[in-house]
Write a protein that holds these residues in place. Structure first.
Motif, PDB file in Angstrom:
ATOM      1  N   ALA A  24      -2.124   6.175   5.484  1.00  0.00           N
ATOM      2  CA  ALA A  24      -2.855   5.397   5.826  1.00  0.00           C
ATOM      3  C   ALA A  24      -3.493   3.913   5.225  1.00  0.00           C
ATOM      4  O   ALA A  24      -3.291   3.746   3.849  1.00  0.00           O
ATOM      5  CB  ALA A  24      -4.298   6.072   5.608  1.00  0.00           C
ATOM      6  N   ILE A  25      -3.154   2.480   5.855  1.00  0.00           N
ATOM      7  CA  ILE A  25      -3.307   1.358   5.698  1.00  0.00           C
ATOM      8  C   ILE A  25      -4.360  -0.009   6.146  1.00  0.00           C
ATOM      9  O   ILE A  25      -4.130   1.078   7.084  1.00  0.00           O
ATOM     10  CB  ILE A  25      -1.824   0.650   5.570  1.00  0.00           C
ATOM     11  CG1 ILE A  25      -1.641   0.511   7.185  1.00  0.00           C
ATOM     12  CG2 ILE A  25      -0.255   1.367   4.818  1.00  0.00           C
ATOM     13  CD1 ILE A  25      -0.484  -0.212   7.648  1.00  0.00           C
ATOM     14  N   THR A  26      -3.812  -0.708   4.962  1.00  0.00           N
ATOM     15  CA  THR A  26      -5.515  -1.812   5.941  1.00  0.00           C
ATOM     16  C   THR A  26      -4.779  -1.886   6.607  1.00  0.00           C
ATOM     17  O   THR A  26      -3.631  -3.122   7.056  1.00  0.00           O
ATOM     18  CB  THR A  26      -5.713  -2.477   4.755  1.00  0.00           C
ATOM     19  OG1 THR A  26      -5.604  -1.911   3.582  1.00  0.00           O
ATOM     20  CG2 THR A  26      -7.307  -3.129   5.358  1.00  0.00           C
ATOM     21  N   PRO A  27      -5.475  -1.484   8.138  1.00  0.00           N
ATOM     22  CA  PRO A  27      -5.090  -2.676   9.435  1.00  0.00           C
ATOM     23  C   PRO A  27      -5.243  -4.396   9.405  1.00  0.00           C
ATOM     24  O   PRO A  27      -6.274  -4.837   9.018  1.00  0.00           O
ATOM     25  CB  PRO A  27      -6.036  -1.703  10.256  1.00  0.00           C
ATOM     26  CG  PRO A  27      -7.532  -1.425   9.895  1.00  0.00           C
ATOM     27  CD  PRO A  27      -7.178  -1.252   8.732  1.00  0.00           C
ATOM     28  N   ARG A  56      -2.577   3.231  11.036  1.00  0.00           N
ATOM     29  CA  ARG A  56      -4.097   1.868  11.046  1.00  0.00           C
ATOM     30  C   ARG A  56      -5.252   2.954  11.621  1.00  0.00           C
ATOM     31  O   ARG A  56      -4.754   3.988  12.813  1.00  0.00           O
ATOM     32  CB  ARG A  56      -4.234   1.332  11.387  1.00  0.00           C
ATOM     33  CG  ARG A  56      -2.438   0.213  11.311  1.00  0.00           C
ATOM     34  CD  ARG A  56      -2.384  -0.802  12.626  1.00  0.00           C
ATOM     35  NE  ARG A  56      -0.421  -1.084  12.366  1.00  0.00           N
ATOM     36  CZ  ARG A  56      -0.652  -2.501  13.170  1.00  0.00           C
ATOM     37  NH1 ARG A  56      -1.309  -3.010  13.440  1.00  0.00           N
ATOM     38  NH2 ARG A  56       1.060  -3.079  12.482  1.00  0.00           N
ATOM     39  N   PRO A  57      -6.648   3.046  10.726  1.00  0.00           N
ATOM     40  CA  PRO A  57      -7.123   4.399  11.237  1.00  0.00           C
ATOM     41  C   PRO A  57      -7.827   4.172  12.301  1.00  0.00           C
ATOM     42  O   PRO A  57      -7.575   2.865  13.180  1.00  0.00           O
ATOM     43  CB  PRO A  57      -8.132   3.613   9.886  1.00  0.00           C
ATOM     44  CG  PRO A  57      -7.557   2.912   8.508  1.00  0.00           C
ATOM     45  CD  PRO A  57      -6.367   2.510   9.788  1.00  0.00           C
ATOM     46  N   VAL A 112       7.923   3.354   8.495  1.00  0.00           N
ATOM     47  CA  VAL A 112       7.829   2.674   9.720  1.00  0.00           C
ATOM     48  C   VAL A 112       6.766   2.587  10.012  1.00  0.00           C
ATOM     49  O   VAL A 112       5.789   3.539   9.568  1.00  0.00           O
ATOM     50  CB  VAL A 112       8.735   2.884  10.880  1.00  0.00           C
ATOM     51  CG1 VAL A 112       9.942   3.328  11.294  1.00  0.00           C
ATOM     52  CG2 VAL A 112       8.338   4.740  11.266  1.00  0.00           C
ATOM     53  N   GLY A 113       5.991   1.782  10.797  1.00  0.00           N
ATOM     54  CA  GLY A 113       4.894   1.160  11.312  1.00  0.00           C
ATOM     55  C   GLY A 113       4.976   2.412  13.060  1.00  0.00           C
ATOM     56  O   GLY A 113       5.446   3.698  13.420  1.00  0.00           O
ATOM     57  N   ALA A 114       3.625   2.891  13.026  1.00  0.00           N
ATOM     58  CA  ALA A 114       3.038   4.324  13.599  1.00  0.00           C
ATOM     59  C   ALA A 114       3.908   3.923  15.417  1.00  0.00           C
ATOM     60  O   ALA A 114       3.976   4.813  16.073  1.00  0.00           O
ATOM     61  CB  ALA A 114       1.769   4.612  13.917  1.00  0.00           C
ATOM     62  N   GLU A 154       0.868  -1.352   0.056  1.00  0.00           N
ATOM     63  CA  GLU A 154      -0.239   0.442  -0.196  1.00  0.00           C
ATOM     64  C   GLU A 154       0.468   1.152  -0.057  1.00  0.00           C
ATOM     65  O   GLU A 154       0.857   2.609  -0.519  1.00  0.00           O
ATOM     66  CB  GLU A 154      -1.195  -0.116   1.758  1.00  0.00           C
ATOM     67  CG  GLU A 154      -2.110  -1.274   1.170  1.00  0.00           C
ATOM     68  CD  GLU A 154      -3.564  -1.253   1.973  1.00  0.00           C
ATOM     69  OE1 GLU A 154      -3.540   0.273   2.906  1.00  0.00           O
ATOM     70  OE2 GLU A 154      -3.440  -1.981   2.367  1.00  0.00           O
ATOM     71  N   ALA A 155       1.690   1.199   1.104  1.00  0.00           N
ATOM     72  CA  ALA A 155       2.669   2.243   1.038  1.00  0.00           C
ATOM     73  C   ALA A 155       3.308   2.247  -0.908  1.00  0.00           C
ATOM     74  O   ALA A 155       4.046   3.354  -1.228  1.00  0.00           O
ATOM     75  CB  ALA A 155       3.652   1.822   2.046  1.00  0.00           C
ATOM     76  N   ALA A 156       3.816   1.505  -1.204  1.00  0.00           N
ATOM     77  CA  ALA A 156       4.251   1.349  -2.570  1.00  0.00           C
ATOM     78  C   ALA A 156       3.458   2.181  -3.524  1.00  0.00           C
ATOM     79  O   ALA A 156       3.826   2.805  -4.727  1.00  0.00           O
ATOM     80  CB  ALA A 156       4.287   0.069  -3.553  1.00  0.00           C
TER      81      ALA A 156
END
Ligand code: ATP
Length: 216
Positions: free
Chosen positions: A169-172, A135-136, A107-109, A27-29
């Motif tokens: 924002a990525i799918t959790p 993650r939302p 990096v992850g949040a 999703e970052a790509a």
């Protein structure tokens, strides 16, 4: 001027790689229109040694990434002696790609919230942007020093070679390698948390299968 395609990296132990890592990287790509390299860590200074050795973790990553070209593996931390500091990895990547191409540290949040404890953390921003996989609904408290440092660095897109913070924002996906290792240790089969290609060759899973404690 032609746009330089960003290069992003996602470092981690990948012990083992799972869909949380892969989907976040993917999703970052797409969000950054970037190429992403997964960078397996050699000896994370703050953690117990990985269950699988470096070659075994790389073999699983290769199986997981087969069939696509957008996410690649970069083994430079494994090829280098000593502890792997992210700042050194970014400096070596910057030397490889030149001064102009955007470089993004993903990096992850949760990891981002603790960034101020990383070796030479402020230098990270001279070398790269930081892409925070969010993650939302999740919020992580940042140290005051970090909050003040990044206050004026927030951006909505990657622009220039380095220096900003971009939320992605990525799918959790609530998947963790720890839970996967526990599943193996319990004699279970953590299918569908990891790519099925990882299960296609039993040799790839041997270090994790060995976690099962034999009944007394
Ligand atoms: P462990 O459970 O062994 O601590 P992990 O599953 O958290 O491992 P790491 O290899 O430590 O995996 O993580 C590498 C990077 O991937 C970190 O930046 C981390 O924040 C991110 N990451 C890990 N799991 C997920 C997930 N489910 N979704 C999005 N990002 C993730």
């Amino acid at each position: 001027m032609t746009r330089l395609r960003p290069l992003a990296i996602l470092g981690g132990t990948f012990d083992p790689v799972h869909h949380g890592h892969l989907r976040g990287a993917w999703e970052a790509a797409e969000a950054l229109d970037a190429d992403v390299r997964m960078v397996p860590a050699r000896t994370p200074p703050h953690r117990p040694p990985p269950v699988a050795d470096a070659a075994e973790r790389v073999a699983l990553l290769r199986a997981a990434l087969a069939g696509q070209a957008r996410l690649a593996i970069d083994t430079r931390e494994l090829d280098r002696e000593g502890p792997s500091f992210t700042v050194d990895t970014l400096a070596s990547l910057r030397a490889e790609i030149g001064p102009d191409r955007p470089l993004v540290l993903l990096v992850g949040a949760d990891a981002f919230a603790g960034l101020a404890s990383w070796h030479q953390w402020q230098r990270l921003f001279d070398l790269a942007h930081v892409g925070v996989l969010t993650r939302p609904g999740s919020a992580h408290a940042m140290a005051d020093e970090l909050a003040a440092f990044v206050r004026h660095r927030h951006a909505t897109r990657v622009d220039g070679p380095a220096g900003t913070v971009v939320d992605i924002a990525i799918t959790p996906l609530d998947i963790a390698a720890t839970a996967i290792r526990e599943s193996f240790a319990a004699g279970h089969e953590p299918r569908f948390l990891m790519p099925s290609a990882c299960f296609a060759d039993e040799a790839l899973l041997a270090p994790y299968r060995a976690l099962v404690t034999p009944a007394p």
